[in-house]
Design a protein around this motif. Structure first.
Motif, PDB file in Angstrom:
ATOM      1  N   ASN A  14      26.829 -30.806  29.929  1.00  0.00           N
ATOM      2  CA  ASN A  14      26.464 -30.338  31.263  1.00  0.00           C
ATOM      3  C   ASN A  14      25.838 -31.483  32.035  1.00  0.00           C
ATOM      4  O   ASN A  14      25.709 -32.598  31.519  1.00  0.00           O
ATOM      5  CB  ASN A  14      25.523 -29.125  31.188  1.00  0.00           C
ATOM      6  N   SER A  48      25.940 -26.423  42.835  1.00  0.00           N
ATOM      7  CA  SER A  48      27.344 -26.032  42.797  1.00  0.00           C
ATOM      8  C   SER A  48      27.701 -24.993  43.843  1.00  0.00           C
ATOM      9  O   SER A  48      28.871 -24.830  44.182  1.00  0.00           O
ATOM     10  CB  SER A  48      27.685 -25.477  41.402  1.00  0.00           C
ATOM     11  N   ALA A  54      30.992 -15.817  32.587  1.00  0.00           N
ATOM     12  CA  ALA A  54      31.436 -17.130  33.071  1.00  0.00           C
ATOM     13  C   ALA A  54      32.948 -17.183  33.192  1.00  0.00           C
ATOM     14  O   ALA A  54      33.490 -17.779  34.132  1.00  0.00           O
ATOM     15  CB  ALA A  54      30.936 -18.229  32.143  1.00  0.00           C
ATOM     16  N   LEU A  68      32.591 -22.174  40.980  1.00  0.00           N
ATOM     17  CA  LEU A  68      31.805 -23.053  40.113  1.00  0.00           C
ATOM     18  C   LEU A  68      30.329 -22.690  40.150  1.00  0.00           C
ATOM     19  O   LEU A  68      29.638 -22.739  39.128  1.00  0.00           O
ATOM     20  CB  LEU A  68      32.004 -24.504  40.539  1.00  0.00           C
ATOM     21  N   ASP A  98      28.131 -21.704  36.822  1.00  0.00           N
ATOM     22  CA  ASP A  98      26.918 -22.387  36.387  1.00  0.00           C
ATOM     23  C   ASP A  98      25.756 -21.417  36.216  1.00  0.00           C
ATOM     24  O   ASP A  98      24.957 -21.538  35.282  1.00  0.00           O
ATOM     25  CB  ASP A  98      26.542 -23.478  37.394  1.00  0.00           C
ATOM     26  N   HIS A  99      25.663 -20.474  37.116  1.00  0.00           N
ATOM     27  CA  HIS A  99      24.565 -19.513  37.035  1.00  0.00           C
ATOM     28  C   HIS A  99      24.680 -18.642  35.783  1.00  0.00           C
ATOM     29  O   HIS A  99      23.665 -18.312  35.147  1.00  0.00           O
ATOM     30  CB  HIS A  99      24.552 -18.635  38.286  1.00  0.00           C
ATOM     31  N   SER A 133      23.883 -20.898  32.583  1.00  0.00           N
ATOM     32  CA  SER A 133      22.677 -21.727  32.624  1.00  0.00           C
ATOM     33  C   SER A 133      21.660 -21.328  31.554  1.00  0.00           C
ATOM     34  O   SER A 133      20.930 -22.187  31.036  1.00  0.00           O
ATOM     35  CB  SER A 133      22.037 -21.644  34.015  1.00  0.00           C
ATOM     36  N   LEU A 167      22.675 -23.188  28.154  1.00  0.00           N
ATOM     37  CA  LEU A 167      22.990 -24.610  28.137  1.00  0.00           C
ATOM     38  C   LEU A 167      21.952 -25.391  27.348  1.00  0.00           C
ATOM     39  O   LEU A 167      20.765 -25.037  27.303  1.00  0.00           O
ATOM     40  CB  LEU A 167      23.051 -25.150  29.572  1.00  0.00           C
ATOM     41  N   GLY A 181      20.637 -20.611  37.678  1.00  0.00           N
ATOM     42  CA  GLY A 181      21.364 -21.733  38.243  1.00  0.00           C
ATOM     43  C   GLY A 181      20.498 -22.655  39.062  1.00  0.00           C
ATOM     44  O   GLY A 181      20.681 -23.879  39.041  1.00  0.00           O
ATOM     45  N   TYR A 196      18.566 -25.020  36.839  1.00  0.00           N
ATOM     46  CA  TYR A 196      19.502 -25.978  36.237  1.00  0.00           C
ATOM     47  C   TYR A 196      19.868 -27.077  37.220  1.00  0.00           C
ATOM     48  O   TYR A 196      19.879 -28.263  36.866  1.00  0.00           O
ATOM     49  CB  TYR A 196      20.743 -25.238  35.749  1.00  0.00           C
ATOM     50  N   TRP A 197      20.161 -26.710  38.448  1.00  0.00           N
ATOM     51  CA  TRP A 197      20.552 -27.709  39.443  1.00  0.00           C
ATOM     52  C   TRP A 197      19.393 -28.638  39.795  1.00  0.00           C
ATOM     53  O   TRP A 197      19.594 -29.835  39.981  1.00  0.00           O
ATOM     54  CB  TRP A 197      21.075 -27.003  40.687  1.00  0.00           C
TER      55      TRP A 197
END
Length: 570
Positions: free
Chosen positions: A284, A351, A393, A399, A403-404, A407, A410, A428, A431-432
């Motif tokens: 990731n 994303s 997912a 996208l 990701d959400h 997440s 991960l 998400g 994570y971002w």
């Protein structure tokens, strides 16, 4: 037409008979005259019939001429094939030739107009790249070494370089350069990550000019490369999302490095490059543990004073900058890592901001390349929350939603040293934020070249927002922004003379403009390292270079920056 002819014939005959009757009444006394009158009537009837036949023939010819242009009349009519006169056939052939000539002229005109418009577009987009950096002594030296290359206009190739989408697709779709065994040797090494046992493949391209390459060729188990020491610089390249080290843009850069006598190492992220995903945790944009392990292992194989350079592309660039920021913050970066390149880095990851249709395309690539390809490995995790996130997912349309959903499952590393691995984010958004390299770029402690393009439709907004922050917060950052390039494309006329407006064969695996800039940057770093002890710094911050260094360097120094019109900002 055929119904009117008997009527006309009867009317003409009746008229003649009336005339005959009058002549008979006037000359009834003479039988001879009656016979002569009857014979004249017969002759006049024959002449009238001939004239009517001529009229019918003329009308038939006109109808045939009209019907000759249609395709139906050229076919069988009533079981008989209609035939045109020779003159009509010649006229139809001439008309067809004229139509063909006109169509050819129109096509040639369209091609000429398109080519002229493409040349105009190429001329408009041929601009000198912009350079952003803080005015420090080190940066002035670096810019002076790169001035000759960056002062020239970047001329995009025709049809591909002038259009950002085609330029980006070309960066991914172009073929890798043909491997020349006389120049380099290609090998693969598989490393096991100490954190969770994941398998990572390293694709080596070793130039044949190094002294112990014969031992490497004779012994395919890489004992020489594993044990070291390596006497030449090593460049580690990290690919982008949904890619691997066998893509064209990675292989072209590896070929450029091998031709200059450097060792190129293409690092495949876990689960990429044909490797089996041995753990239920894929790669990731936030986890830098694999890159940290690879750099540490390779740094122990290097000889004293031999440098390592890092080069990342797209998501790989984000990981490289994040790793350098973490190591710079804790002051644990290996001493032989001397420089890095960040190419097409989004800097700030979110994303949900990826536009349509790229969000759907990238999401589908992750589903195919990770979730479905390694579904057996991911299915090993029996946790209900993990399986629920995996199903959601797979059903996610974009996208950002993908990701959400993943997440929470991960793999990540802690934000403080020793950056131990852990599992999961709150969502998400967390994570971002954790994955964005813009939060770590201020802690990078080595020279970092960031290259981006103005027409990069994928990361343009996020990268441009963070550009002033990156340069103002860290004097080690040197940012180069080109007018064209797309996302990892940079298809341009890269030959020195600029004779080929197409920039070579687009699919032939030639080096891009960014590849040459990256090699120039590495050469400059090696040159600075070689002559570091001969450069004297004074208290005022100005630079004094001895004549001996000037003769050896043979590049424009700081005093000649104005000559090359290198634009510096900030």
């Amino acid at each position: 037409r055929f119904k009117t002819l008997p009527m006309l014939y009867c009317m003409s005959t009746r008229t003649k008979l009336i005339c005959i009757k009058k002549k008979i009444n006037n000359q009834f006394h003479s039988a001879t005259q009656y016979v002569m009158a009857f014979s004249s009537v017969s002759n006049s009837d024959a002449a009238a019939n001939e004239r009517s036949d001529e009229n019918v023939t003329a009308q038939d010819e006109k109808i045939q001429k009209k019907s000759s242009s249609s395709a139906d009349d050229r076919k069988f009519n009533g079981g008989k094939q209609s035939e045109l006169p020779v003159s009509d056939e010649k006229e139809s052939v001439n008309e067809n030739n004229c139509a063909t000539i006109n169509a050819t002229r129109c096509a040639l005109s369209a091609v000429v107009a398109l080519f002229a418009n493409e040349l105009r577009l190429q001329q408009e987009k041929s601009q000198v790249p912009q350079i952003f950096y803080q005015s420090t002594t080190e940066n002035e030296i670096m810019v002076s070494l790169l001035a000759k290359f960056l002062s020239r206009r970047m001329t995009p190739s025709l049809f591909f370089g002038t259009r950002p989408i085609l330029n980006s697709l070309l960066g991914y779709a172009k073929a890798a350069p043909r491997h020349d065994s006389a120049i380099s040797t290609r090998l693969r090494e598989v490393l096991t990550m100490p954190s969770d046992g994941a398998m990572v493949a390293l694709d080596w391209e070793v130039p044949n000019c190094i002294s112990n390459i014969a031992d490497v060729k004779a012994n395919r188990n890489l004992k020489i490369l594993v044990r070291g020491p390596l006497q030449v610089p090593v460049v580690i390249l990290l690919h982008g999302i949904n890619n691997d080290a066998n893509f064209g843009y990675i292989r072209c850069m590896m070929d450029c490095c091998a031709r200059r006598g450097w060792i190129a190492v293409g690092m495949n992220m876990r689960g990429c490059g044909g490797m089996h995903l041995s753990t239920p945790r894929g790669y990731n944009g936030a986890y830098t543990g694999d890159l940290r392990s690879v750099v540490q292992q390779l740094s122990h194989r290097m000889a004293s004073g031999v440098p390592i350079f890092l080069a990342g592309y797209s998501l790989g660039a984000n990981l490289v900058v994040k790793y350098l920021g973490e190591e710079g913050l804790s002051n644990t970066l290996p001493s032989n890592v001397k420089g890095a390149l960040s190419l097409g880095n989004p800097l700030r990851i979110n994303s949900r901001n990826v536009r349509f249709p790229w969000s759907i395309i990238l999401g589908a690539g992750i589903k195919r390349g990770i979730l479905l390809k390694h579904y057996k490995s991911l299915k090993q995790m029996r946790c209900p929350e993990f399986q629920s996130g995996l199903r959601n997912a797979l059903l996610a349309p974009t996208l950002g939603e993908l990701d959400h959903q993943v997440s929470r499952n991960l793999i990540r590393n802690e934000i403080h040293y020793p950056y131990s691995p852990s599992i999961g984010f709150d969502g998400g958004t967390e994570y971002w934020e954790n994955a964005s390299s813009s939060s770590y770029i201020q802690h990078v402690s080595i020279p970092l070249l960031v290259v981006s393009s103005k027409d990069d439709f994928l990361i343009k907004n996020s990268a441009q927002e963070k550009t002033p922050h990156c340069v103002s917060m860290n004097p080690n950052v040197l940012l180069v922004e080109s007018e064209t390039g797309g996302h990892l494309g940079w298809s341009a006329v890269v030959d020195d003379h600029g004779n080929n407006p197409f920039g070579g064969n687009p699919f032939g695996g030639h080096a891009s403009w960014c590849d040459l800039l990256s090699c120039k940057f590495i050469e400059s770093m090696l040159q600075i390292q070689k002559h570091q002890e001969k450069i004297n710094y004074v208290k005022t911050g100005s630079l004094q270079i001895t004549n001996e260094v000037k003769d050896k360097v043979k590049v424009p120094i700081v005093d000649n920056l104005g000559l090359y019109n290198v634009r510096s900002k900030l």
